[in-house]
Design a protein around this motif. Structure first.
Motif, mmCIF file in Angstrom:
data_model
loop_
_atom_site.group_PDB
_atom_site.id
_atom_site.type_symbol
_atom_site.label_atom_id
_atom_site.label_comp_id
_atom_site.label_asym_id
_atom_site.label_seq_id
_atom_site.Cartn_x
_atom_site.Cartn_y
_atom_site.Cartn_z
ATOM 1 N N ARG A 1 4.480 11.890 4.487
ATOM 2 C CA ARG A 1 3.018 11.955 4.307
ATOM 3 C C ARG A 1 2.329 12.750 5.417
ATOM 4 N NH1 ARG A 1 -1.117 13.158 3.781
ATOM 5 N NH2 ARG A 1 -2.996 12.130 3.007
ATOM 6 N N TYR B 1 0.960 3.940 -3.081
ATOM 7 C CA TYR B 1 0.612 5.332 -2.758
ATOM 8 C C TYR B 1 1.735 6.273 -3.186
ATOM 9 C CZ TYR B 1 -0.983 9.377 -0.092
ATOM 10 O OH TYR B 1 -1.410 10.640 0.273
ATOM 11 N N THR B 2 2.975 5.886 -2.900
ATOM 12 C CA THR B 2 4.122 6.717 -3.254
ATOM 13 C C THR B 2 4.237 6.875 -4.767
ATOM 14 O OG1 THR B 2 5.298 5.957 -1.281
ATOM 15 C CG2 THR B 2 6.628 6.992 -2.994
ATOM 16 N N VAL C 1 0.841 -1.201 0.000
ATOM 17 C CA VAL C 1 0.000 0.000 0.000
ATOM 18 C C VAL C 1 0.877 1.252 0.000
ATOM 19 C CG1 VAL C 1 -1.638 1.347 1.386
ATOM 20 C CG2 VAL C 1 -1.975 -1.116 1.099
ATOM 21 N N ALA D 1 1.746 6.565 -6.932
ATOM 22 C CA ALA D 1 0.580 7.289 -7.444
ATOM 23 C C ALA D 1 0.698 8.791 -7.221
ATOM 24 C CB ALA D 1 -0.698 6.754 -6.798
ATOM 25 N N LYS D 2 1.279 9.173 -6.081
ATOM 26 C CA LYS D 2 1.446 10.594 -5.761
ATOM 27 C C LYS D 2 2.801 11.067 -6.281
ATOM 28 C CE LYS D 2 -2.334 11.155 -3.205
ATOM 29 N NZ LYS D 2 -3.382 12.167 -3.438
#
Length: 253
Positions: free
Chosen positions: A165, A113-114, A109, A116-117
């Motif tokens: 984050r 997330y990393t 996850v 995708a951002k």
């Protein structure tokens, strides 16, 4: 020959760990394969006796070139030390079986997330100020410190991700802060292992010299190439962590 092999592994571990954490992925397997008949606690303690010096040196290197948010990071480091002590005690009471199986999914996850951002961690824009930053950083420190004492794999990566984050740091500042907290969590483990006689001090000293040398090279590389480079190093280390923890937790019985 055994000492030479683990010292080379310690050199490479220090190099990787100085950039984004994850040195334990290299050094611990080297120790366990080189000394298969040794009590695991002794190898874990000897690993800490070397890595704590490399991490300390990297912290010093980063603090000279990156403005370390000491007001938030020192309380976080102390919280991490306390959390690590409690985690180390807890693992004597409860085996981390379920955590071992869940870890690769948590890391996946984080990796997705990393990726995708795209802008995550490129800019240093702290979200909290003053006492609020201290409280949030300390909460991260105590939780990840507990995890490090209880189980451990990926501690540096978790710290870096949460500092990016949650605190709004860029990857370079996050890596610098993670190093400081990790020094304190390592010290807690070192004290516990040392008090029970689970450290080979002579080998640990040789490995420590190699670890510091690797840390010197890794920290210089990270500081030279900045947050973008550290971000991709983070992605690579987390990807390897996923593979390693998935194999350990799901395939090995």
């Amino acid at each position: 020959m055994d000492w030479l092999l683990v010292s080379l592994a310690s050199l490479f571990a220090g190099f990787v760990d100085a950039i984004v954490g994850g040195g334990g992925l290299i050094l611990l397997p080297a120790l366990f394969s080189t000394f298969p008949q040794t009590v695991p606690a002794t190898l874990l303690g000897t690993n800490k006796s070397a890595s704590v010096w490399g991490t300390s040196f990297a912290t010093w290197q980063f603090s000279r070139r990156v403005q370390m948010p000491w007001a938030a990071m020192l309380p976080a480091a102390l919280a991490g030390l306390a959390g690590s002590f409690v985690g180390a005690w807890a693992v004597t009471q409860v085996a981390p079986t379920y955590l071992r199986k869940a870890l690769p999914f948590v890391l996946l996850v984080i990796l997705l997330y990393t990726l995708a951002k795209k802008d995550l961690g490129h800019r240093h824009e702290p979200r909290w100020q003053g006492r609020s930053e201290v409280v949030v950083a300390s909460l991260i420190g105590v939780v990840i410190g507990f995890y490090d004492g209880f189980f451990g794999p990926g501690t540096g990566s978790f710290l870096v991700f949460l500092f990016v984050r949650v605190l709004g740091y860029d990857f370079l500042h996050a890596s610098a802060g993670a190093k400081l907290v990790n020094v304190f969590t390592n010290v807690a483990a070192l004290v516990l292992f040392g008090s029970k006689g689970h450290i080979w001090w002579q080998l640990g000293l040789v490995m420590a010299v190699a670890n510091v040398a690797g840390s010197f090279m890794g920290s210089r590389l990270a500081l030279k190439h900045g947050a973008g480079f550290v971000r991709w190093a983070f992605v690579a280390v987390v990807a390897v962590l996923i593979a390693k923890t998935a194999y350990d937790g799901l395939m090995v019985h």
